[in-house]
Design an enzyme around this catalytic site. Sequence first.
Site, mmCIF file in Angstrom:
data_model
loop_
_atom_site.group_PDB
_atom_site.id
_atom_site.type_symbol
_atom_site.label_atom_id
_atom_site.label_comp_id
_atom_site.label_asym_id
_atom_site.label_seq_id
_atom_site.Cartn_x
_atom_site.Cartn_y
_atom_site.Cartn_z
ATOM 1 N N LYS A 158 -9.757 -11.470 14.241
ATOM 2 C CA LYS A 158 -10.070 -11.812 12.850
ATOM 3 C C LYS A 158 -9.148 -12.910 12.346
ATOM 4 C CE LYS A 158 -8.546 -10.112 8.825
ATOM 5 N NZ LYS A 158 -8.191 -9.134 7.768
ATOM 6 N N ARG B 5 0.844 -1.215 0.000
ATOM 7 C CA ARG B 5 0.000 0.000 0.000
ATOM 8 C C ARG B 5 0.873 1.256 0.000
ATOM 9 N NH1 ARG B 5 -3.068 -3.665 -0.801
ATOM 10 N NH2 ARG B 5 -4.606 -4.535 0.647
ATOM 11 N N LYS C 84 -17.569 -12.513 8.235
ATOM 12 C CA LYS C 84 -17.010 -11.512 7.300
ATOM 13 C C LYS C 84 -16.793 -12.169 5.939
ATOM 14 C CE LYS C 84 -13.141 -8.349 6.581
ATOM 15 N NZ LYS C 84 -12.283 -7.350 7.229
ATOM 16 N N GLU D 34 -13.801 -15.134 8.719
ATOM 17 C CA GLU D 34 -13.691 -14.557 7.369
ATOM 18 C C GLU D 34 -13.300 -15.602 6.321
ATOM 19 O OE1 GLU D 34 -10.894 -11.294 6.922
ATOM 20 O OE2 GLU D 34 -11.446 -10.991 4.841
ATOM 21 N N GLY E 60 -11.297 -2.727 4.276
ATOM 22 C CA GLY E 60 -9.916 -2.273 4.362
ATOM 23 C C GLY E 60 -9.681 -1.266 3.258
ATOM 24 N N ARG E 61 -9.415 -1.781 2.051
ATOM 25 C CA ARG E 61 -9.105 -0.912 0.917
ATOM 26 C C ARG E 61 -10.203 0.100 0.621
ATOM 27 N NH1 ARG E 61 -7.447 -5.974 -2.583
ATOM 28 N NH2 ARG E 61 -8.666 -6.902 -0.906
ATOM 29 N N GLY F 133 -12.550 -6.527 -0.706
ATOM 30 C CA GLY F 133 -11.923 -7.507 -1.587
ATOM 31 C C GLY F 133 -11.426 -7.030 -2.937
#
Length: 340
Positions: free
Chosen positions: A136, A33, A219, A177, A291-292, A262
Amino acid sequence: MDTVDLKATARRLVARGKGILAADESSPTIKKRFDSIQVESTAANRQAYRELLFTTEGADAFISGVILFDETLRQTSADGTPFPQLLDDRGIVPGIKVDQGAKAMAGFPGEKITEGLDGLRGRLDEYRQLGARFAKWRAVITIAHALPSDANVQANAHALARYAALCQEAGLVPIVEPEVLMDGDHDIARCETVTARTLQSVFDALFHQRVDLEGMLLKPNMVISGLACPEQADVESVAARTVHLFRRVVPAAVPGIVFLSGGQSSLVATAHLNAMNVLGPHPWELSFSYGRALQEDTLKAWGGDPGRVAQAQKIFHHRSKCNGAARYGEYRPAMEDEAA
Ligand code: 13P
């Protein structure tokens, strides 16, 4: 910790109008990232970026919990406040990623199994002492010709259930998840079939391992076209197919479903969540653990420059607010015009 606390924490994480920020990128992932904005991935830069996210004024109205990586759980803000305490003081529940990554599965080329069960009981106790209240574990399922195999789906489901049982014993709410990856040129129907198979295996394993469904969150991926599929399903189809499938395979005892993004763009991830909530009421809360899709624009706006923190926080607040509105099915694309 008794089960009443687990259930209360799970419900807090899916409080109306709120969702979870996944800021638990592992060291290799956060490096990727940071590479995209030409920022070096040092401990100091990672700390500065996470502090930017966690101290955004007003974001606590839309963010119920934050998932942290091991390093971040042990870091402090510039004024010396441990991050878990900083979050807790703002009414945000601190969580922790506890899996040790998806690794190649022996004997099954192209498939991955998530590691991290060995020694997990001890690590969970320490994480709880450090302030974490939920955890998680991410399993990845790959769609390709003749994949996934039954062995891969079952091994991942078994590990998820063993992890969830250990979390509940330690007083942490497990986020379970199972991510069916978007990579590939498969169509939405294939994603639906594989997601159904995966979720059935996961709930079967959770039942066998005596996991209390009321004290956990799911998740999952949405039911969506593969990234390289020439025919991309529209927002309404994704919402309708996801809700239809989940009503068949996710027990109503689960308090909430917190979707991952995702690889969806920020705007599309918000639009999908909104469209699913428009179809409600549902037996469970339908929320986000992005997240993203929550961080992409913020990361770019920051670019590693301390002088751009305020502007980046404005963008993070905006994205959080849009997803908060999507929790009620009240997001409108016009809201994007309010963005800085
Ligand atoms: P994305 O929303 O970027 O998929 O990240 C969510 C997550 O926590 C994946 O494990």
